[in-house]
Write an enzyme that holds these catalytic residues in place. Structure first.
Site, PDB file in Angstrom:
ATOM      1  N   HIS A 200     -16.875  -7.772  -6.090  1.00  0.00           N
ATOM      2  CA  HIS A 200     -15.584  -8.231  -5.554  1.00  0.00           C
ATOM      3  C   HIS A 200     -14.981  -7.315  -4.509  1.00  0.00           C
ATOM      4  O   HIS A 200     -13.982  -7.671  -3.900  1.00  0.00           O
ATOM      5  CB  HIS A 200     -14.566  -8.403  -6.690  1.00  0.00           C
ATOM      6  CG  HIS A 200     -14.029  -7.093  -7.188  1.00  0.00           C
ATOM      7  ND1 HIS A 200     -14.712  -6.300  -8.069  1.00  0.00           N
ATOM      8  CD2 HIS A 200     -12.891  -6.425  -6.898  1.00  0.00           C
ATOM      9  CE1 HIS A 200     -14.012  -5.217  -8.314  1.00  0.00           C
ATOM     10  NE2 HIS A 200     -12.912  -5.254  -7.614  1.00  0.00           N
TER      11      HIS A 200
HETATM   12  C1  UD1 Z   1      -7.763  -5.704  -6.256  1.00  0.00           C
HETATM   13  C2  UD1 Z   1      -7.803  -4.203  -5.891  1.00  0.00           C
HETATM   14  C3  UD1 Z   1      -9.138  -3.613  -6.312  1.00  0.00           C
HETATM   15  C4  UD1 Z   1      -9.429  -3.885  -7.784  1.00  0.00           C
HETATM   16  C5  UD1 Z   1      -9.335  -5.399  -8.028  1.00  0.00           C
HETATM   17  C6  UD1 Z   1      -9.575  -5.719  -9.487  1.00  0.00           C
HETATM   18  C7  UD1 Z   1      -6.521  -3.640  -3.869  1.00  0.00           C
HETATM   19  C8  UD1 Z   1      -6.609  -3.223  -2.451  1.00  0.00           C
HETATM   20  N1  UD1 Z   1      -7.669  -4.008  -4.458  1.00  0.00           N
HETATM   21  O1  UD1 Z   1      -8.760  -6.354  -5.465  1.00  0.00           O
HETATM   22  O2  UD1 Z   1      -9.102  -2.213  -6.123  1.00  0.00           O
HETATM   23  O3  UD1 Z   1     -10.736  -3.431  -8.080  1.00  0.00           O
HETATM   24  O4  UD1 Z   1      -8.029  -5.867  -7.642  1.00  0.00           O
HETATM   25  O5  UD1 Z   1      -9.876  -7.071  -9.654  1.00  0.00           O
HETATM   26  O6  UD1 Z   1      -5.452  -3.642  -4.429  1.00  0.00           O
HETATM   27  N2  UD1 Z   1      -7.158 -14.070  -5.721  1.00  0.00           N
HETATM   28  C9  UD1 Z   1      -7.115 -15.195  -6.491  1.00  0.00           C
HETATM   29  N3  UD1 Z   1      -6.410 -15.141  -7.656  1.00  0.00           N
HETATM   30  C10 UD1 Z   1      -5.740 -14.027  -8.073  1.00  0.00           C
HETATM   31  C11 UD1 Z   1      -5.765 -12.894  -7.242  1.00  0.00           C
HETATM   32  C12 UD1 Z   1      -6.483 -12.916  -6.088  1.00  0.00           C
HETATM   33  O7  UD1 Z   1      -7.690 -16.222  -6.169  1.00  0.00           O
HETATM   34  O8  UD1 Z   1      -5.153 -14.058  -9.164  1.00  0.00           O
HETATM   35  C13 UD1 Z   1      -7.966 -14.099  -4.496  1.00  0.00           C
HETATM   36  C14 UD1 Z   1      -7.168 -14.416  -3.269  1.00  0.00           C
HETATM   37  O9  UD1 Z   1      -7.936 -15.200  -2.431  1.00  0.00           O
HETATM   38  C15 UD1 Z   1      -6.973 -13.059  -2.647  1.00  0.00           C
HETATM   39  C16 UD1 Z   1      -8.248 -12.339  -3.021  1.00  0.00           C
HETATM   40  O10 UD1 Z   1      -8.564 -12.856  -4.307  1.00  0.00           O
HETATM   41  O11 UD1 Z   1      -6.751 -13.136  -1.279  1.00  0.00           O
HETATM   42  C17 UD1 Z   1      -8.151 -10.843  -3.104  1.00  0.00           C
HETATM   43  O12 UD1 Z   1      -7.121 -10.444  -3.968  1.00  0.00           O
HETATM   44  P1  UD1 Z   1      -6.370  -9.041  -3.732  1.00  0.00           P
HETATM   45  O13 UD1 Z   1      -5.191  -8.948  -4.602  1.00  0.00           O
HETATM   46  O14 UD1 Z   1      -6.139  -8.836  -2.299  1.00  0.00           O
HETATM   47  O15 UD1 Z   1      -7.390  -7.940  -4.154  1.00  0.00           O
HETATM   48  P2  UD1 Z   1      -8.663  -7.912  -5.136  1.00  0.00           P
HETATM   49  O16 UD1 Z   1      -9.852  -8.255  -4.335  1.00  0.00           O
HETATM   50  O17 UD1 Z   1      -8.430  -8.678  -6.374  1.00  0.00           O
END
Ligand code: UD1
Length: 349
Positions: A200
């Site tokens: 991820h």
């Molecule tokens: C975040 C952390 C990472 C951690 C991870 C654990 C940062 C920079 N990164 O990454 O260090 O290892 O969490 O999982 O803070 N999305 C969903 N549903 C959700 C949340 C996110 O669909 O509930 C999707 C969205 O498309 C979003 C993407 O995931 O744009 C990325 O989510 P984001 O919160 O930016 O960071 P993570 O990749 O989850």
């Protein structure tokens, strides 16, 4: 006030909240809403019996700047409403960074749990979050001796550094299923007869060339050995955008916490780019092939648990030769990290 927002923070907060209550402290959980899907947030609150957050800011997803800005405003308001004596931030996500910055601007002291970890370089967004959160914190709770040494080397006041151990290992000891076998039925795999894979991190998912290389490597492994590939929603979206389809690999929903621990405990090997999963697997006795070129948990390398996959090489071969390393039992604080943190916080009043 403890700031949570993303999946690994719910795990850390679960053990810390219990220890804070046991130490006679009052805690308010503030959830930024960085993670909002049931698989990434709600299921963790239920499974870990976390108290409902006092405030959920509901910031959701976005660019790093946009997401962090919304968190900053929301956390500032939460601080003005709740008047915490101290803000606790956990780990290295954007929620960690925003929590530390919002609090320090209001002159509220900040404690950072998981302080001092360094992967080296700013290629991962998490490294910037770690560096800033540590600089803004007046209490630095280091999970390992190397993390504490990093903080000393960077010139932090030694009296602010506390080597307490790793709260994720506390959580693992508290919540790991005694019998992992029933968790495997759903995936149709047998103990030590499969690979558990997760992917991820932005540096892997947001580079389409690298992503397809990684997926093709996992698919090739799945031709001969079952791979339980539990996929973060961001990765699922990027796979669809890349137009890639597997030949052998089955794509599963993200695993809940106890399922993830059961899979990590019983896999032949774990292939992951996750900071938490790589450590959980090793602590549970399963070798890890890391789908990144560096790690903030360097002791896993030193003790032979973490095996690097050279990206132009054969992942199946890397998995086949991955073997358990030397014992880790002395490294992470013996399951008492949260208790130690709570005891130190109780003396700050
Ligand atoms: C975040 C952390 C990472 C951690 C991870 C654990 C940062 C920079 N990164 O990454 O260090 O290892 O969490 O999982 O803070 N999305 C969903 N549903 C959700 C949340 C996110 O669909 O509930 C999707 C969205 O498309 C979003 C993407 O995931 O744009 C990325 O989510 P984001 O919160 O930016 O960071 P993570 O990749 O989850």
């Amino acid at each position: 006030m403890t700031k949570v927002g993303a999946r690994p923070q719910f795990v850390k907060a679960a053990v810390l909240s219990r220890a804070l209550v046991a130490a006679g402290l009052t805690e308010h959980l503030v959830h930024t809403g960085q993670h909002y899907d049931d698989a990434l947030s709600g299921s963790f609150f239920r499974d870990l019996c976390l108290p409902e957050p006092t405030i959920n800011l509901g910031v959701g997803s976005g660019t790093h700047g946009g997401q962090t800005t919304r968190m900053l405003e929301g956390i500032e308001s939460a601080c003005l409403q709740l008047h915490p004596e101290l803000v606790v931030v956990l780990g290295d996500t954007n929620s960690t960074l925003a929590g530390a910055l919002a609090a320090v601007k209001l002159r509220i002291p900040v404690a950072h749990v998981e302080a001092g970890l360094r992967a080296g370089g700013l290629g991962m967004p998490e490294e910037a979050n770690r560096l800033v959160a540590d600089r803004l914190s007046s209490l630095l709770f280091a999970p390992t001796a190397e993390a504490a040494a990093n903080l000393v080397r960077e010139g932090h006041d030694p009296s602010s550094i506390h080597l307490v151990g790793d709260v994720m290992v506390d959580a693992l000891r508290t919540f790991a299923p005694a019998d992992p076998e029933p968790f495997l039925v759903r995936f149709g795999v047998a103990r030590r007869g499969f690979v558990f894979a997760t992917l991820h991190r932005a540096e892997n998912t947001d580079n389409p060339v690298r992503l397809v290389l990684l997926l093709a490597a996992l698919d090739a492994v799945a031709r001969d050995l079952p791979v339980v590939f539990c996929v973060h929603p961001r990765t699922r979206a990027r796979i669809a955008a890349a137009g890639w389809s597997p030949r052998y690999l089955t794509i599963h929903e993200p695993a809940d916490y106890r399922t993830s621990l059961a899979l990590s405990a019983t896999a032949a090997a774990v292939a992951t780019d996750s900071g938490g999963v790589q450590k959980e697997a090793a602590v549970l006795g399963t070798p890890v092939v890391l789908l990144r070129d560096r790690t903030e948990w360097r002791e896993l390398v030193d003790r032979g648990w973490r095996h690097l996959w050279p990206q132009d090489g054969d992942l199946a071969a890397a998995i086949a030769i991955a073997s358990p390393g030397r014992p880790l039992a002395d490294l992470y604080g013996g399951g008492l990290a949260a208790q130690r943190i709570a005891a130190i916080l109780a003396t700050q009043r």
